[in-house]
Design a protein around this motif. Structure first.
Motif, PDB file in Angstrom:
ATOM      1  N   GLY A 158       0.832  -1.214   0.000  1.00 35.84           N
ATOM      2  CA  GLY A 158       0.000   0.000   0.000  1.00 35.84           C
ATOM      3  C   GLY A 158       0.860   1.254   0.000  1.00 35.84           C
ATOM      4  N   MET A 159       1.879   1.264   0.858  1.00 34.00           N
ATOM      5  CA  MET A 159       2.764   2.441   0.939  1.00 34.00           C
ATOM      6  C   MET A 159       3.538   2.614  -0.378  1.00 34.00           C
ATOM      7  SD  MET A 159       3.890   5.062   2.490  1.00 34.00           S
ATOM      8  CE  MET A 159       3.304   4.959   4.185  1.00 34.00           C
ATOM      9  N   ARG A 160       3.984   1.485  -0.940  1.00 33.87           N
ATOM     10  CA  ARG A 160       4.723   1.582  -2.201  1.00 33.87           C
ATOM     11  C   ARG A 160       3.851   2.223  -3.290  1.00 33.87           C
ATOM     12  NH1 ARG A 160       6.500  -3.261  -2.270  1.00 33.87           N
ATOM     13  NH2 ARG A 160       4.952  -4.087  -3.706  1.00 33.87           N
ATOM     14  N   ASN A 161       2.566   1.863  -3.306  1.00 27.54           N
ATOM     15  CA  ASN A 161       1.663   2.470  -4.301  1.00 27.54           C
ATOM     16  C   ASN A 161       1.451   3.960  -4.039  1.00 27.54           C
ATOM     17  OD1 ASN A 161       1.380   0.049  -5.638  1.00 27.54           O
ATOM     18  ND2 ASN A 161      -0.365  -0.614  -4.376  1.00 27.54           N
ATOM     19  N   ARG A 162       1.376   4.316  -2.745  1.00 32.62           N
ATOM     20  CA  ARG A 162       1.189   5.737  -2.420  1.00 32.62           C
ATOM     21  C   ARG A 162       2.405   6.553  -2.878  1.00 32.62           C
ATOM     22  NH1 ARG A 162      -0.346   5.933   3.757  1.00 32.62           N
ATOM     23  NH2 ARG A 162      -0.465   8.184   3.425  1.00 32.62           N
ATOM     24  N   VAL A 163       3.596   6.001  -2.687  1.00 35.06           N
ATOM     25  CA  VAL A 163       4.805   6.707  -3.129  1.00 35.06           C
ATOM     26  C   VAL A 163       4.782   6.860  -4.654  1.00 35.06           C
ATOM     27  CG1 VAL A 163       7.315   6.434  -3.391  1.00 35.06           C
ATOM     28  CG2 VAL A 163       6.237   6.089  -1.157  1.00 35.06           C
ATOM     29  N   ALA A 164       4.412   5.795  -5.343  1.00 36.37           N
ATOM     30  CA  ALA A 164       4.356   5.855  -6.814  1.00 36.37           C
ATOM     31  C   ALA A 164       3.334   6.907  -7.263  1.00 36.37           C
ATOM     32  CB  ALA A 164       4.007   4.494  -7.391  1.00 36.37           C
TER      33      ALA A 164
END
Lengths: 94, 94
Positions: free
Chosen positions: A13-19
């Motif tokens: 989830g966090m990785r998607n938010r960063v992207a």
């Protein structure tokens, strides 16, 4: 100046938010966790500030981002090993 | 020439194998999934070949490696956000 942003973030989830943040700030995705963008100092500060906010909200797992200035010539000499990134709505730099 | 090696590998075991290979090849760890090393073309080819062997043996999950030439001056301008890497036996470049 051209900047490359690498991130190693274990939470999906966090990785998607960063992207999403990087896309919104106008950077272009090059690989699963690599973006590139031509940023002036104001835009660079904005990207850094946004990523720091996300980092502070990261609950668990790895959250590691490196932003590195790079020249187009050096970027063109990159060597990629592994899965190609396919997210068709992104303008991918090869 | 100075090269930065960045990887995004979801499988923990494979990620450790990549880190071990890079350490054995004389690169120095800078961040969880970032190594740097001064490589001539022969050593670069050796690193690339070893990583390709690992990639072919990767069963599942993301396996994405980028090797990028960089200058020491540019590397010194890197911006790091997130968890600092602590593996004391490694000589860490700050």
């Amino acid at each position: 100046m051209l900047y490359i942003v690498f991130y190693d973030i274990s939470d999906d989830g966090m990785r998607n938010r960063v992207a999403d943040v990087l896309k919104k700030k106008g950077l272009v995705r090059v690989q699963y966790s690599v973006f590139i963008g031509d940023l002036n100092s104001a835009r660079l500060k904005d990207v850094v500030a946004s990523l720091r906010v996300l980092y502070r909200s990261n609950k668990e797992g790895r959250f590691s981002v490196m932003i590195l200035p790079v020249t187009q010539a050096m970027f063109n000499q990159r060597i990629m090993i592994g899965d190609e990134f396919k997210e068709n709505e992104d303008k991918i730099i090869w």
